[in-house]
Design a protein around this motif. Structure first.
Motif, short mmCIF file in Angstrom:
data_model
loop_
_atom_site.label_atom_id
_atom_site.label_comp_id
_atom_site.label_asym_id
_atom_site.label_seq_id
_atom_site.Cartn_x
_atom_site.Cartn_y
_atom_site.Cartn_z
N MET A 79 32.45 39.68 35.62
CA MET A 79 30.94 38.59 36.43
C MET A 79 29.94 39.16 37.23
N PHE A 80 29.22 40.14 36.76
CA PHE A 80 28.43 40.90 37.88
C PHE A 80 27.00 41.11 37.83
N GLY A 81 25.96 40.11 37.75
CA GLY A 81 24.60 39.86 37.01
C GLY A 81 23.39 41.59 37.47
N PRO A 89 33.92 36.84 42.55
CA PRO A 89 35.24 37.00 43.82
C PRO A 89 36.54 36.78 42.42
N SER A 90 36.47 35.94 41.94
CA SER A 90 37.72 35.57 41.38
C SER A 90 37.84 36.95 39.95
N CYS A 91 36.24 37.59 39.49
CA CYS A 91 36.61 39.03 38.45
C CYS A 91 37.50 39.85 39.63
N SER A 92 37.15 40.42 40.70
CA SER A 92 37.61 41.07 41.70
C SER A 92 38.99 40.69 42.15
N ALA A 93 39.50 39.41 42.57
CA ALA A 93 40.91 39.68 42.34
C ALA A 93 41.89 39.92 41.05
N ILE A 94 41.14 39.88 40.12
CA ILE A 94 42.11 39.99 39.27
C ILE A 94 41.36 41.50 38.38
N ALA A 95 40.47 41.95 39.21
CA ALA A 95 40.50 43.20 39.34
C ALA A 95 41.24 44.16 40.49
N ASP A 96 41.39 43.24 41.48
CA ASP A 96 42.82 43.90 42.37
C ASP A 96 44.10 44.84 41.85
N GLY A 97 44.30 43.88 40.55
CA GLY A 97 44.89 43.86 39.37
C GLY A 97 45.59 45.30 38.31
N PHE A 98 44.09 45.68 38.41
CA PHE A 98 43.92 46.41 37.15
C PHE A 98 44.31 48.57 37.59
N ASN A 99 44.19 48.71 39.19
CA ASN A 99 44.71 50.43 39.00
C ASN A 99 46.01 50.41 38.29
N GLY A 100 46.55 50.13 38.85
CA GLY A 100 48.10 50.61 38.70
C GLY A 100 48.42 50.32 36.80
N THR A 198 21.91 30.99 38.04
CA THR A 198 22.33 32.93 38.27
C THR A 198 23.60 33.49 37.87
N TYR A 199 24.46 32.52 38.86
CA TYR A 199 25.24 33.32 39.10
C TYR A 199 26.26 32.89 37.78
N LEU A 200 25.90 31.29 36.90
CA LEU A 200 26.90 30.87 36.55
C LEU A 200 26.22 31.73 34.55
N ARG A 201 25.14 32.42 34.71
CA ARG A 201 24.65 33.29 33.26
C ARG A 201 25.64 34.29 32.86
N GLN A 202 26.46 34.34 34.05
CA GLN A 202 27.74 35.58 33.65
C GLN A 202 29.03 34.54 33.39
N ARG A 203 29.74 35.13 31.81
CA ARG A 203 31.09 34.52 32.33
C ARG A 203 31.87 35.64 32.48
N PRO A 204 33.54 35.24 32.75
CA PRO A 204 34.66 36.34 32.69
C PRO A 204 35.34 35.71 30.96
N TYR A 223 38.61 33.51 27.26
CA TYR A 223 37.68 34.03 28.39
C TYR A 223 38.48 32.48 29.07
N SER A 224 37.23 31.25 30.01
CA SER A 224 37.24 30.54 30.85
C SER A 224 39.14 30.70 31.76
N ARG A 225 40.37 30.14 31.39
CA ARG A 225 41.47 29.83 31.86
C ARG A 225 41.74 30.53 31.12
N GLY A 226 42.15 31.90 29.91
CA GLY A 226 42.83 32.38 29.04
C GLY A 226 42.95 33.75 29.70
N VAL A 227 42.14 33.95 30.98
CA VAL A 227 42.74 34.90 32.16
C VAL A 227 43.40 34.78 32.95
#
Length: 279
Positions: A79-81, A89-100, A198-204, A223-227
């Protein structure tokens, strides 16, 4: 010894008996998870008919280019429109685990990338701020995000949009200039520098693709809690003594905005930033 805790206190023997009983349920849960994974892999593959285009740090790209030579592609719908000043912030917290994970997946014929609707320059600037190295493509100006239920128009939002395979009710946003909503959604929108509509026009969400014999197929989306399953901090919290402990509401933020920098590059335990959390 006196204690003020309200939690049940027991002996080691009582703990072991309860733990063995719980172990049975955990094993059943694991087997159920294995079955669900098998059913995901058995879904029919749907050929991707459109010629989707993206903007990447390596230049303009087609969907096939995002595979980077692998046969499988996992896309996290971040979510980055276009109007956001920072990633969700939630997507960012998820993405914090991607690098490794990216390195291991890439060496197992799987490419993991994030895709967002914001222009590439916004994504690369935020990526640098967060210290991330995983691939991140911009779908700005194209239909990919809209076709895969990660972005919506004002009209769709006003009429009630289709998300997570069901139709959401029409939201009572009156005017774009109004904050619209409260609670977690409003707090996240504020962190992203936009109002709630505006925030909710993007979804995870996340989508999976495979490329065989020159044809790309869409195989899975959630989607949603599926992630939740790819949100690395939640499996840890679910095993912590107090669990997710979220009765008070939103507690997480962009990792560089915490006062404590434990675990961040170049930090020491309990080191405090004198810049208010921004580097």
């Amino acid at each position: 010894m006196t204690t003020t805790t309200k939690h049940r206190i027991g002996t080691q023997e009582e703990w072991l008996a309860a733990r063995l009983e719980l172990l049975k349920a955990e094993k059943e849960h694991t087997k159920r998870g294995d079955e669900l994974a098998r059913r995901r892999q058995e879904l029919p593959w749907v050929p991707v008919a459109k010629d989707y285009r993206f903007h990447t740090e390596a230049g303009d790209a087609k969907l096939a280019d995002l595979f980077q030579g692998r046969s499988q592609l996992l896309v996290y719908h971040f979510m980055f429109g276009p109007d956001y000043t920072a990633g969700c912030p939630s997507c960012s917290a998820i993405a914090d685990g991607f690098n490794g994970s990216v390195t291991h997946l890439a060496n197992h014929d799987v490419l993991l990338t994030a895709v967002s609707l914001a222009p590439l320059e916004k994504l690369t600037a935020f990526k640098k701020r967060m210290g991330w190295s995983f691939p991140w493509a911009s779908a700005h100006g194209g239909e990919f995000n809209f076709d895969f239920c990660a972005s919506y128009t004002k009209e769709q939002q006003r009429d009630g949009l289709e998300y997570n395979f069901s139709r959401e009710p029409q939201q009572p946003w009156r005017e774009e200039k109004e904050g619209g909503g409260e609670g977690a959604e409003f707090q996240f929108a504020t962190m992203c520098g936009v109002n709630t509509p505006t925030y909710l026009r993007q979804r995870p969400g996340m989508s999976a693709f495979i490329q065989q014999d020159g044809v790309i197929y869409h195989t899975y989306s959630t989607y949603s809690r599926g992630v939740d399953g790819i949100w690395a901090m939640y499996p840890w919290l679910d095993r912590a003594p107090l669990g997710r402990n979220e009765d008070a509401g939103v507690w997480w933020k962009h990792h560089d905005l915490y006062e404590s920098t434990v675990g961040q590059p170049g930090s020491t335990c309990c080191q405090q930033k004198s810049t208010g959390g921004r580097s």
